[in-house]
Design an enzyme around this catalytic site. Structure first.
Site, PDB file in Angstrom:
ATOM      1  N   GLU A 143       0.829  -1.219   0.000  1.00 48.46           N
ATOM      2  CA  GLU A 143       0.000   0.000   0.000  1.00 48.46           C
ATOM      3  C   GLU A 143       0.857   1.261   0.000  1.00 48.46           C
ATOM      4  O   GLU A 143       0.416   2.308  -0.460  1.00 48.46           O
ATOM      5  CB  GLU A 143      -0.919   0.019   1.233  1.00 48.46           C
ATOM      6  CG  GLU A 143      -2.286  -0.586   0.961  1.00 48.46           C
ATOM      7  CD  GLU A 143      -3.297  -0.354   2.092  1.00 48.46           C
ATOM      8  OE1 GLU A 143      -4.349  -0.982   2.022  1.00 48.46           O
ATOM      9  OE2 GLU A 143      -3.063   0.424   3.025  1.00 48.46           O
ATOM     10  N   HIS A 185       8.591 -26.795  -1.197  1.00 46.90           N
ATOM     11  CA  HIS A 185       7.952 -27.935  -1.857  1.00 46.90           C
ATOM     12  C   HIS A 185       6.760 -27.495  -2.694  1.00 46.90           C
ATOM     13  O   HIS A 185       5.956 -28.309  -3.105  1.00 46.90           O
ATOM     14  CB  HIS A 185       7.544 -28.975  -0.806  1.00 46.90           C
ATOM     15  CG  HIS A 185       8.725 -29.511  -0.059  1.00 46.90           C
ATOM     16  ND1 HIS A 185       9.259 -30.745  -0.285  1.00 46.90           N
ATOM     17  CD2 HIS A 185       9.513 -28.936   0.886  1.00 46.90           C
ATOM     18  CE1 HIS A 185      10.322 -30.927   0.499  1.00 46.90           C
ATOM     19  NE2 HIS A 185      10.490 -29.834   1.216  1.00 46.90           N
ATOM     20  N   LYS A 192     -14.389  -0.396  -3.773  1.00 50.59           N
ATOM     21  CA  LYS A 192     -15.482  -0.040  -2.855  1.00 50.59           C
ATOM     22  C   LYS A 192     -16.631   0.615  -3.608  1.00 50.59           C
ATOM     23  O   LYS A 192     -17.795   0.303  -3.369  1.00 50.59           O
ATOM     24  CB  LYS A 192     -14.977   0.920  -1.770  1.00 50.59           C
ATOM     25  CG  LYS A 192     -14.019   0.285  -0.794  1.00 50.59           C
ATOM     26  CD  LYS A 192     -13.672   1.261   0.310  1.00 50.59           C
ATOM     27  CE  LYS A 192     -12.492   0.766   1.117  1.00 50.59           C
ATOM     28  NZ  LYS A 192     -11.958   1.759   2.020  1.00 50.59           N
TER      29      LYS A 192
END
Ligand code: PA5
Length: 442
Positions: free
Chosen positions: A284, A305, A419
């Site tokens: 951010e 792995h 949003k």
């Protein structure tokens, strides 16, 4: 002390280039230090390690003790992004990984997603517990925590009545603004303030992190002391400053070697969430204006792995930053076996951590040979003091690094885009025009 070891970059980087980036990092250091850069109204985090008053810690302890006296054994911490990642990182690092200490409440996190199943299952646990809640939202208007809080609040009120609910709910929010502040005043909740000048991802050493960590039974004074020690260490204007070194090297990787991805690696599952906190901090803070290193994380040897293959052999787009812990808090020794069918007797008498350390060294060499430079950041052990050090170290390094990159570390314009669409799709009043537009596109 936090140590930065850049030896794993030697074969990729010319010393003169590194010195050039150290000079740039020192210029960025001045911008942060003298508070002359973009976003300089969000530098309150710098004062938290040594400026947090004892009275605030005592208030946190009063909540802890009050809830203990009430028999609370489950604390739901509601928040998203910077309003939960720091506390969760600390608790994942400090908690016993399998056993809940009966003297401490179990702390769980909600409001960091919109999964119905997650919330329903969390409420299954709440039904069986004596519940209290810390709701954390600086803005007081974020949808995810607001949804979770509505459900938890209703549960607490129905079970304990409105009066007792007011004692079992504590809010951490803005001093004056926002729906959560208004509600807290109206309902009589105890409140803690997220300082105006501290952004979410830099807030772990404010009540946003300190309250849940204290309520969970950990020593927040030690955490602040560790952060203060790191602050002293990164507040010197020279090339030995580990935050300057880290900021310089990661920007060199990006600009000179074209490395677009940084993988934060740990060899201890306790630190899996450190990767989540660090990803938000750097993602951010730096990912804007078309720039930034993509922050990824991995937990080795587990992920050797899985994505180990890609790191060794895939697109050479990345460098690694390994957070290593010098001393293990526990000792488990590998025994000898008469039959030795697994052929592990050559390890008999060795600590498991020795194997982990050898795996780390072997991986370092393999990854360097595979074209992955490695930065190493180490702390002595995992406890409140050293976690406090890591928090402050990374915050300071992030500020310096983002200024070197040429962006404002303290805004996050990009998080608004989803949003608006979500509100329109949920038909929030005021978003009617966008709803029609969006529906045409889907
Ligand atoms: O770092 C940030 O600013 C964000 O991640 C916020 O912490 C997050 O969006 C939550 O915001 P709020 O605390 O206002 O609910």
């Amino acid at each position: 002390m936090v140590k930065v070891n850049l030896k794993g970059c030697d074969s990729f980087v010319k010393e003169a280039d590194y010195q050039k980036y150290v000079e740039k990092a020192l210029v960025a250091y001045d911008v942060l230090d003298k508070e002359t850069g973009a976003g300089n109204d969000f530098l309150g985090w710098k004062a938290l390690p040594d400026g947090t008053p004892e009275s605030l810690i005592k208030e946190c302890e009063a909540v802890r003790d009050d809830w203990k006296a009430r028999g609370v054994n489950l604390v739901v911490v509601i928040g998203i992004g910077g309003s939960y990642l720091g506390a969760r990182t600390a608790l994942e690092a400090l908690n016993h990984q399998f056993i809940q200490d009966p003297a401490k409440p179990r702390v769980v996190f909600a409001g960091n997603n919109l999964s119905e199943e997650y919330l329903a299952e969390m409420m299954d646990l709440a039904e069986k517990s004596s519940v209290a809640c810390i709701v954390i939202s600086k803005s007081g208007t974020t949808t995810e925590p607001a949804v979770a809080f509505r459900i938890v609040k209703e549960h607490i009120e129905q079970r304990y009545g409105k009066k007792e609910a007011a004692d079992r709910i504590v809010a951490v929010t803005d001093a004056a603004r926002g729906a959560l502040k208004t509600l807290s005043t109206q309902e009589g909740y105890r409140t803690f303030v997220v300082p105006d000048n501290v952004g979410g991802r830099f807030s772990v050493l404010s009540p946003v992190g300190l309250l849940p960590i204290c309520v969970a039974g950990y020593d927040v004074r030690a955490m602040l002391k560790g952060a203060a020690a790191a602050k002293a260490q990164v507040s010197v204007r020279n090339a030995d400053n580990p935050a300057v070194q880290y900021a310089a090297m990661r920007n060199l990787q990006y600009f000179e070697l074209g490395k677009k991805v940084e993988v934060l690696v740990t060899y201890n599952p306790r630190f899996m969430f450190l990767g989540e906190w660090w990803k938000q901090l750097f993602g951010e803070s730096e990912g804007k204006d078309g720039k930034g290193i993509y922050p990824a994380s991995a937990n080795f040897t587990t992920d050797l792995h899985s994505i180990g293959q890609f790191i060794q052999d895939g697109d050479r787009c990345m460098f690694e930053t390994v957070v290593s812990i010098e001393k293990s808090n526990r000792s488990v020794v590998i025994g000898s076996d008469e039959q030795n069918l697994d052929q592990l007797n050559y390890l008999a008498g060795q600590n498991v951590e020795h194997c982990n350390a050898m795996a780390a060294l072997g991986t370092k060499l393999a990854h360097i040979d595979g074209g992955v430079p490695q930065i190493e950041i180490s702390i002595e052990r995992v406890d409140e003091f050293y976690i406090g050090q890591l928090f402050y170290f990374f915050e300071a390094a992030c500020g310096i690094s983002a200024y070197l990159l040429g962006v404002n570390p303290f805004n996050q314009p990009g998080v608004e885009a989803y949003k608006k669409n979500m509100f329109a799709l949920l038909r929030k009043p005021g978003y009617e025009a966008q709803t029609e537009e969006i529906l045409k596109r889907l």
